[in-house]
Design an enzyme around this catalytic site. Structure first.
Site, PDB file in Angstrom:
ATOM      1  N   HIS A   1      -5.697   1.566  -3.261  1.00  0.00           N
ATOM      2  CA  HIS A   1      -5.829   0.917  -5.129  1.00  0.00           C
ATOM      3  C   HIS A   1      -6.436  -0.920  -5.313  1.00  0.00           C
ATOM      4  O   HIS A   1      -6.584  -1.243  -6.033  1.00  0.00           O
ATOM      5  CB  HIS A   1      -4.721   1.039  -6.610  1.00  0.00           C
ATOM      6  CG  HIS A   1      -3.605   0.324  -5.539  1.00  0.00           C
ATOM      7  ND1 HIS A   1      -3.155   1.215  -4.582  1.00  0.00           N
ATOM      8  CD2 HIS A   1      -3.447  -1.252  -5.857  1.00  0.00           C
ATOM      9  CE1 HIS A   1      -1.753   0.504  -4.543  1.00  0.00           C
ATOM     10  NE2 HIS A   1      -1.950  -0.843  -4.720  1.00  0.00           N
TER      11      HIS A   1
ATOM     12  N   ASP B   1      -4.194   6.570   0.031  1.00  0.00           N
ATOM     13  CA  ASP B   1      -4.789   5.513  -0.593  1.00  0.00           C
ATOM     14  C   ASP B   1      -4.431   4.409   0.051  1.00  0.00           C
ATOM     15  O   ASP B   1      -4.273   3.199   0.393  1.00  0.00           O
ATOM     16  CB  ASP B   1      -3.012   5.026  -1.223  1.00  0.00           C
ATOM     17  CG  ASP B   1      -3.332   3.919  -2.575  1.00  0.00           C
ATOM     18  OD1 ASP B   1      -4.212   3.633  -2.066  1.00  0.00           O
ATOM     19  OD2 ASP B   1      -2.745   3.608  -2.838  1.00  0.00           O
TER      20      ASP B   1
ATOM     21  N   SER C   1       1.004  -4.161  -1.719  1.00  0.00           N
ATOM     22  CA  SER C   1      -0.093  -3.014  -1.542  1.00  0.00           C
ATOM     23  C   SER C   1      -0.615  -2.844  -0.639  1.00  0.00           C
ATOM     24  O   SER C   1      -1.662  -4.448  -0.181  1.00  0.00           O
ATOM     25  CB  SER C   1      -0.259  -2.736  -3.154  1.00  0.00           C
ATOM     26  OG  SER C   1       0.291  -2.499  -4.148  1.00  0.00           O
TER      27      SER C   1
END
Length: 725
Positions: free
Chosen positions: A91, A232, A660
């Protein structure tokens, strides 16, 4: 008065300095440059750290810090090979993957795998940044205040901080080095200040990305949820000029020769194992008062939920109807959806986890402390903050609705500055300036109608959001064009929108070409969408000025409150709120109990992917090749001892947005995973950490390598990594 203030600051610095080893260390996004001062080494080793703390951060030598950087505009990435290979989240790389995707080359759906350096894709606009050096500026700032060179409130301002950062760079050994910039920031709400020397690399290329059915498996449904089965991750590479310096893209650039990269561990992990995360958490607000938490809920989260929910419904329908639109809006949708759901979860978690009650209890304790210290400033500060909240609540709520609708939601806005300059040139009949501004207007038109913009989709968004805004705010807070809607369109918002989207100079190529072939002041002055844009910018200036004026003293209130809290909690150290600077969090691999009678284990496996598969739901589709690998149990050296393929795991590390892509490392500093999410039950964690429930969700590095090698066929990437088993 000044002497008393500086005495208090000195006490604060002492109260942050030491802590007994028995204190629980799970909470805290710790500043690397303060680890020694805050005596974290013993506490980290008690949790399971096996390496020396100087191997994590050493201002005078290469350390783990030098393998971690800022990926793009708001994520973390880590270097995992000697050749500058970056690992981050899918992402986080989504913008770049979408940038390279088209209907013909749909890397979002199919994935992308470079089998050689020559196949790696240049990604204009993407950067990777390393922190070269960190300097304590606290004494310098305090001296500037003491001497009258700057006021205390000005030390929070961009102008002052940019000035001292620029001056420091000029005097430093980095002054003439390419790619170096400086950034000065306040910490502990202005009780400390640090300067960062940052090296930015502009040539970053896309190397590997799994299909979205792996990288986004679970989509909106699983976002912020556990159990999770999302691969991810994505991979990029830093390139330099032939001398190893940052440089713009050039075909002759070479992969970065990394001064530090992470070793990868396939040893596996067990519940209770040490885990630490290094990265760039974006924003936390752990020192808010109870009234400020309510302010966050009611004036930030609720408007965001309302507006984004309406916009996402429009985008969801449009993307489902067209592959072209799906690719155009994929990144926009994902970014908007992420914090839409976060806002919903945060408001729920604040209530479920009794955060408001906890804040009130802290305030009562603080009042008792202030009384015992006979400190009038501490005794008054919570009341001062509460008075501020009462005044700013309604303007803040309106401003959030405004920015979500007009600055984040609806994309079509006229380039009014360029239009004004052209009108001025036309009035003066300055041919040279007219030609210049016409060219500028052509660029502006292309920027509006870029490859990721659909005029008809945006029209539908406008039709959803303009009525919503009118319902949610006071009549006096409506931009002036709402009066035009009443006067010229009989109150029909849709008719007004259609007029803007059909007839404006900037609505389509035909209109624009007709105008620039014969530009006139009259056409600019009568353009309905230019008037609309002028009206929203005028209203934005008024709303933001109102909020700014009401907030002028809040930084000083927070500075006093945080200083007092640090003293109250001494000798236990407190971490500074996150502000997208490098931090370390440490804890352990650990499951949790979300509700009575429900126990979540600390890891998931590929079996869960197959159990969740739903071919009718794009969020839960599984690539055919992945199913074949699963059926054959072709997991190579990445499987668990029981033959299953691990996917994700939990730890009680303290992270937030910006983390992230952060590396999750074991006690030896070896990479065991990449952090990508938090859990639903603890979405109040940015405000109040709950050790029992707050968890970091990470993709297991073994799943990453399995996907790269077995699904992507990129043994070339595996071979350049340093892997220990």
């Amino acid at each position: 008065m000044k002497m008393k203030k500086f005495k208090a600051i000195a006490i604060t610095l002492l109260c942050m300095a030491t802590a007994p080893t028995a204190v629980k260390a799970d909470e805290g996004m710790w500043l690397l440059q303060m680890m020694q001062e805050q005596n974290l080494a013993d506490r980290m080793k008690a949790q399971g750290l096996k390496m020396d703390i100087n191997e994590i951060y050493n201002p005078n030598a290469v350390s783990l810090k030098d393998a971690v950087g800022i990926f793009g505009r708001g994520c973390t990435g880590e270097i995992i090979s000697p050749n500058g290979l970056i690992l981050t989240n899918h992402h986080c790389g989504y913008d770049a993957i979408q940038q390279h995707s088209s209907v013909e080359h749909d890397y979002l759906t199919n994935g992308f795998w470079a089998k050689s350096f020559s196949e790696e894709l240049p990604t204009p606009g993407l950067t990777f940044k390393f922190i070269e050096k960190i300097v304590d500026l606290t004494n310098q700032v305090n001296e500037d205040v003491k001497s009258g060179k700057v006021t205390e409130i000005e030390t929070f301002g961009r102008a002052y901080l940019q000035k001292i950062a620029a001056e420091a760079l000029k005097k430093s050994e980095y002054a003439k080095m390419p790619g170096i910039s400086t950034l000065a920031l306040p910490f502990y709400e202005g009780n400390r200040f640090y300067l960062f020397y940052i090296k930015t690399y502009n040539d970053v290329r896309m190397v590997a990305a799994p299909p979205s059915s792996v990288g986004k498996f679970g989509g909106e449904t699983d976002n912020w949820m556990w159990p999770r089965h999302t691969g991810d991750f994505s991979m990029f590479r830093v390139y330099t000029d032939k001398n190893g310096n940052p440089a713009d893209y050039h075909k002759d650039n070479i992969p970065l020769k990394a001064k530090k990269f992470l070793t990868i561990s396939l040893k596996g992990l067990q519940e209770g194992d040490y885990a630490m995360i290094m990265g760039f958490p974006g924003t936390t607000n752990r020192y808010l008062t109870e009234s400020e938490v309510r302010l966050r809920m009611e004036t930030g989260n609720t408007p965001r939920i309302d507006v984004r929910g309406a916009r996402l419904a429009v985008l969801r329908e449009a993307m489902a109807a067209s592959d072209k639109t799906r690719i155009q809006y994929a990144s926009k949708f994902a970014g908007s959806s992420n914090y839409w759901k976060n806002s919903i979860g945060m408001n729920k978690a604040i209530k479920d986890n009794n955060v408001l009650q906890a804040k009130l209890a802290q305030e009562e304790q603080f009042q008792a402390f202030a009384k015992a210290q006979n400190n009038e400033a501490y005794a008054q500060v919570v009341g001062q903050i509460n008075d501020y909240v009462a005044k700013v609540s309604e303007p803040r709520r309106t401003l959030t609705y405004f920015t979500e609708v007009f600055l984040s939601g609806i994309e079509f806005r006229a380039p009014i500055k360029t239009a004004e300059k052209l009108a001025e040139a036309l009035t003066k009949k300055n041919k040279k300036e007219i030609a210049k501004q016409v060219e500028a207007l052509k660029t502006a038109y292309k920027n509006i109608h870029n490859k990721d913009y659909d005029h008809e989709v945006d029209r539908k968004v406008a039709k959803a959001l303009l009525p919503l805004y009118a319902k949610k705010v006071a009549q006096t807070d409506l931009p002036a064009f709402y009066e035009t809607i009443q006067a010229q369109f009989g109150g029909d918002i849709n008719a007004f929108i259609d007029a803007c989207y059909n007839k404006s100079i900037f609505a389509n190529e035909e209109n624009f070409n007709a105008f620039i072939s014969n530009p006139t002041v009259e056409a600019l002055e009568n353009d309905l969408h230019i008037k609309y844009t002028v009206d929203i910018m005028d209203k934005f200036e008024k709303l933001s000025s109102t909020v700014s004026l009401l907030s002028k003293d809040i930084n000083l209130y927070h500075k006093t409150y945080v200083r007092g809290l640090c003293e109250m909690y001494a000798p236990t150290p407190k971490a500074s709120d996150a502000n997208f600077t490098m931090r370390l969090t440490y804890g352990n691999v650990k499951g949790y109990e979300p509700k009575n009678g429900i126990q979540y284990q600390y890891y998931t496996t590929l079996k869960g992917v197959m159990e969740k598969e739903d071919p009718t739901n794009p969020e839960f589709r599984v690539p055919a090749k992945l199913k074949e690998l699963y059926e054959a149990k072709d997991f190579g050296r990445y499987a668990l001892p029981n033959g299953e393929m691990p996917t994700c795991f939990l730890s009680n590390n303290d992270i937030t947005g910006g983390n992230s892509g952060s590396p999750v490392m074991n006690g030896n500093g070896e990479l065991i995973g990449t952090a990508f999410d938090g859990n639903w039950e603890s979405l109040s964690g940015d405000i109040n950490f709950d050790n029992k429930k707050q968890r970091t969700i990470s993709v297991d590095i073994r799943y990453v390598l399995f996907i790269v090698e077995k699904l992507g066929g990129c043994k070339n990437l595996i071979d350049e990594m340093h892997i220990v088993e």
